[in-house]
Design an enzyme around this catalytic site. Sequence first.
Site, short mmCIF file in Angstrom:
data_model
loop_
_atom_site.label_atom_id
_atom_site.label_comp_id
_atom_site.label_asym_id
_atom_site.label_seq_id
_atom_site.Cartn_x
_atom_site.Cartn_y
_atom_site.Cartn_z
N LYS A 1 0.85 -1.21 0.00
CA LYS A 1 0.00 0.00 0.00
C LYS A 1 0.88 1.25 0.00
O LYS A 1 2.08 1.17 0.28
CB LYS A 1 -0.90 -0.01 1.23
CG LYS A 1 -0.14 0.09 2.56
CD LYS A 1 -1.04 -0.19 3.75
CE LYS A 1 -0.27 -0.07 5.05
NZ LYS A 1 -1.01 -0.64 6.19
N TYR B 1 16.38 30.77 7.47
CA TYR B 1 15.20 31.45 8.03
C TYR B 1 15.23 31.47 9.55
O TYR B 1 15.59 30.48 10.19
CB TYR B 1 13.92 30.71 7.64
CG TYR B 1 13.52 30.82 6.19
CD1 TYR B 1 13.21 32.04 5.61
CD2 TYR B 1 13.43 29.67 5.41
CE1 TYR B 1 12.82 32.12 4.28
CE2 TYR B 1 13.04 29.74 4.07
CZ TYR B 1 12.73 30.97 3.52
OH TYR B 1 12.35 31.04 2.21
C1 LIG Z 1 -0.29 -1.60 6.94
C2 LIG Z 1 -0.85 -2.87 7.36
C3 LIG Z 1 -0.02 -3.99 7.57
C4 LIG Z 1 1.47 -3.92 7.55
O1 LIG Z 1 1.91 -3.25 8.71
P1 LIG Z 1 3.47 -3.24 9.11
O2 LIG Z 1 3.50 -2.67 10.47
O3 LIG Z 1 4.15 -2.35 8.12
O4 LIG Z 1 3.95 -4.63 9.04
C5 LIG Z 1 -0.64 -5.21 7.84
N1 LIG Z 1 -1.98 -5.30 7.93
C6 LIG Z 1 -2.80 -4.24 7.77
C7 LIG Z 1 -4.27 -4.42 7.91
C8 LIG Z 1 -2.27 -2.98 7.49
O5 LIG Z 1 -3.08 -1.93 7.34
#
Ligand SMILES: *Cc1c(COP(=O)(O)O)cnc(C)c1O
Length: 389
Positions: A39, A272
Amino acid sequence: MESTLRRTWSEILLDNLAHNYYVLKERIGTDVKFLGVVKADAYGHGAILVSRLLQELGCDYLAVSSLDEAVELRVNDITLPILILGHTPKDEVEHLIKYNITQAVTCKAKAVEYSEEAVKCGGTLKVHIKVDTGMSRLGYLCDGDFFDTGVDGILEAIQMPGLETEGIFTHFAVSDEPGEDCKAYTEHQFKLFTDVIKAVEEKWGHSFAIRHCANTGAVARYPETYLDMVRPGLLLYGYGDFAKELGLRPAMALKTNVSTIKTYPAGTAISYGGIYTTDKTTRIGVLPYGYADGFFRALSNRCSLMTVDGPAEVRGKICMDMCMIDLTDKPHVDVGSEVEVFGESNSINELAALAGTIPYELTCAVSKRVPRKYIRHGKIIESELLLRM
Ligand SMILES: *Cc1c(COP(=O)(O)O)cnc(C)c1O
């Protein structure tokens, strides 16, 4: 036009990613499937090439958070099963079926909508049931007094026309946190998850083909939670303390180079707001890397970046497109010298800790004007710039 790739760029180290995959495969054993979480453009690493590599390595499943992310993979040669962890609006069910995407079903209302839409378009939607065991985000609520209604709700969804239930999953809230309380919380979530599965399977008379719950923290610390499939993200990319313990390697290096060097007398305010003033004759390098590239302004005056002569302190406020580093004792660093923001020599874990955040946020923040070089077997196999040219 090709990007010049010479301002600031990220190197996606596919060899490290492959190494991490093999180490994790070895850890989970041959009976457990591997779902790679890709994702958010594979946590900022580029979902297409990361997924192609995982597919080539024998990964079993991929997960994304939206239909757009799933379709991006489908139209770019990814044939692996893809699970959408998040919400898809009901009018997209047709596309889910057309692209053969698996959808999470998180409550009765969604199950009903998805079922109706699937029946309407004459297809079957493959689904995984999501159980809320304590994350308090998505999923059928099943804890305590909600156990029976949760189990019945899941059973109802499974039996709806147009839906084909392949799997069931839950998500841990504190599996990556230290301490006995977090361990107990995770164990409670896991027990509840397996109790729900057992109750549903008994009434249903069938078993779920794929039961999964282990995210990064659980893959690293709770082998008993692997069930049929694990679901790591961060570990795969090689970040965080667990990755270090397991001998995993960072899959991204973010690099820039020195564009200008000037030497200032003592008493000169840099950048800045003048939050840093030189206390002696100081050699300052300007880097073409700022918060619009994904640097965190909160790190102003607080972190160091890696040069050939060792770590160089960031001086003054980080700007939109630039930042300054102290090169006073760095005689080998010249205009054009490479500087590593994070990667194999400058740990992203420490940078994230200094910014009060987690490594995920830093790799996801790398912006579209930073080109990517994908490196495999030591050679650049593809470069990519997300700007439209
Ligand atoms: C993002 C996510 C993962 C992976 O999480 P990590 O901490 O990066 O291993 C697994 N399951 C779900 C439902 C997620 O949203």
